[in-house]
Design a protein around this motif. Structure first.
Motif, PDB file in Angstrom:
ATOM      1  N   UNK A 288      39.772  33.679  37.263  1.00 50.93           N
ATOM      2  CA  UNK A 288      40.024  34.947  36.934  1.00 50.93           C
ATOM      3  C   UNK A 288      38.756  35.754  37.049  1.00 50.93           C
ATOM      4  N   UNK A 289      38.805  36.700  37.974  1.00 53.54           N
ATOM      5  CA  UNK A 289      37.631  37.337  38.668  1.00 53.54           C
ATOM      6  C   UNK A 289      37.020  38.418  37.312  1.00 53.54           C
ATOM      7  N   UNK A 290      35.890  38.505  37.490  1.00 56.09           N
ATOM      8  CA  UNK A 290      35.165  39.289  36.630  1.00 56.09           C
ATOM      9  C   UNK A 290      34.883  40.654  37.197  1.00 56.09           C
ATOM     10  N   UNK A 291      35.585  41.856  36.804  1.00 54.47           N
ATOM     11  CA  UNK A 291      35.372  43.067  37.689  1.00 54.47           C
ATOM     12  C   UNK A 291      33.970  43.439  37.725  1.00 54.47           C
ATOM     13  N   UNK A 292      33.284  43.367  36.505  1.00 55.19           N
ATOM     14  CA  UNK A 292      32.000  43.937  36.567  1.00 55.19           C
ATOM     15  C   UNK A 292      30.978  43.016  37.347  1.00 55.19           C
TER      16      UNK A 292
END
Length: 336
Positions: A49-53
Motif C-alpha cells: 500500500x503506497x504511502x502518499x507522503x
C-alpha cells in the motif's frame, strides 16, 4: 594573474584531479554494511500500500515483508527495522494491542526470520502505533505517565523478543525504560538480545510523513493530546548537552547501541555521542528527510541518486556506525 608572492608548493587540488586519486584518498566510505532498512508493515491482505507522503515507500503485508527480508539478504543489508500500521479498530487509549503475541509485529517478525534468518530484525518499542491518541505512552488527565508506561513497554519488548526479534529499540523517550527492559530481558534468559536505544530523540517537525505511514496522525482534543506535540518526552531541538545526559543514562542502564533521531539536522549530536561514549552509534534518516529528497528529485531540483549517497555518507563522516533509512534497498543496489 597578479599574484606576486611565491606560489604555494602545496596544491590540494592534486588530490582531486582524477577519480582514482579521489577514491584512493577518500576518508569515509559508505557500504551496504552500514544500512538498516526502515520498513512499515500492515495487517491487511494487500501486498503493498503506497504511502502518499513518501513516494517509493509502501506498507508491506506480512507476506510481502517476508519477501522483502529475502531481498535484504540478497542485497547484503544486515538488518531491518520494522514499524506497524494496524487497523484503527485495534487501537485504544492503553495500546493493549502492542502486547498481542499474535499481533502484527510478532507475526511479521516470525515470518521475516523464517524467510531470512540471517537478517537482523529490529523492533520499535513504543505505543504510538497502538494508541488511539497517537502518543508513545499512556495518557492520563492530559499527561503522559512515565512509570506505568515503562511497565507496558517492558511487556511489549518481551513479547517481541519471544517472537524472534534480535534488537529491541525503545523509541518512547520515557525515563528509565532501558534499564527496565534490560532487567526483564535478563530475567527471562534473553541475555543476548540487543537494545538499541533511541538515546537522543528530538521533538521534530521531520516526523510528519511517518505518522501517515503508521496511521498515528489522528489529532486528539487539546495540545497535549495532539500526537504532533510530544515535547514533554521528546527532546528540545535547541539542546545538545541534554542529549549527552540522556545518552549517559541509557548507557548506564545497559544499552548496547545508541541511536540519534532525526539524522541530518542532528549531525553534531551524532558526532558528540560517538566521540564521548564510543559505543556503536547510529542515525535515523527519518521520513521527512526521505520525503524532502524525493520531492526535490521529482521536481528536477537535485540528482536523487547522488543526494542519497551524499546524505548517507554525511552520517558516516559525523561518526555514525550505520544509518536507519528508507533508502536502504536503493542505496544497497547503488553500492553494489
Amino acid at each position: 594573474m597578479n599574484y606576486t608572492g611565491r606560489y604555494p608548493s602545496s596544491r590540494p587540488r592534486r588530490l582531486r584531479q582524477s577519480d582514482w586519486v579521489r577514491r584512493l584518498t577518500r576518508e569515509h566510505r559508505l557500504s551496504v554494511d552500514d544500512l538498516i532498512w526502515a520498513m512499515v508493515v500492515h495487517d491487511g491482505a494487500e501486498d503493498e500500500i503506497p504511502v502518499a507522503a513518501m513516494p517509493g515507500v509502501a506498507r508491506y503485508s506480512v507476506r510481502a515483508a517476508a519477501e522483502a527480508a529475502k531481498r535484504a539478504a540478497k542485497l547484503g543489508i544486515p538488518a531491518i527495522a520494522v514499524f506497524p500500521h494496524i487497523d484503527a479498530a485495534k487501537k485504544d487509549a492503553t495500546g493493549k494491542e502492542a502486547l498481542n503475541k499474535n499481533g502484527l509485529i510478532c507475526t511479521a517478525v516470525r515470518a521475516m526470520k523464517d524467510a531470512a534468518p540471517d537478517v537482523g530484525i529490529m523492533v520499535d518499542v513504543a505505543l504510538d502505533p497502538f494508541t488511539d491518541h497517537g502518543h508513545d505512552g499512556l495518557l492520563r488527565d492530559g499527561r503522559i505517565v512515565n512509570d506505568d508506561t515503562v511497565k507496558v513497554l517492558t511487556e511489549q519488548a518481551l513479547v517481541q523478543v519471544e517472537a524472534g526479534a534480535d534488537i529491541v529499540a525503545p523509541s518512547d523517550m520515557m525515563d528509565g525504560r532501558v534499564g527496565a527492559i534490560r532487567t526483564a530481558l535478563d530475567a527471562a534468559g534473553k541475555h543476548d538480545t540487543l537494545i538499541m536505544s533511541y538515546a537522543a530523540k528530538y521533538a521534530s517537525a521531520f516526523y510528519g510523513p511517518y505518522r501517515e505511514a503508521i496511521g498515528s496522525g489522528k489529532l486528539g482534543s487539546g495540545a497535549v493530546a495532539n500526537p504532533g506535540d510530544k515535547r514533554t518526552y521528546q527532546m528540545d531541538f535547541a539542546n545538545s548537552d541534554e542529549a549527552m545526559r540522556e545518552v549517559a543514562m541509557d548507557v548506564a542502564e545497559g544499552a548496547d547501541m545508541l541511536l540519534v533521531k532525526p539524522g541530518m539536522p542532528y549531525l553534531d549530536i551524532v558526532a558528540r555521542v560517538k566521540q564521548e561514549f564510543g559505543l556503536p552509534t547510529y542515525a535515523f534518516q527519518v521520513s521527512g528527510e526521505y520525503a524532502m529528497i524525493k520531492a526535490a528529485a521529482q521536481n528536477g531540483w537535485i540528482d536523487e541518486d547522488r543526494a542519497i549517497i551524499e546524505s548517507l555518507t554525511a552520517f558516516k563522516r559525523a561518526g555514525a556506525d550505520g544509518i536507519v533509512t528508507y533508502f536502504a534497498p536503493k542505496a544497497a543496489e547503488m553500492l553494489g
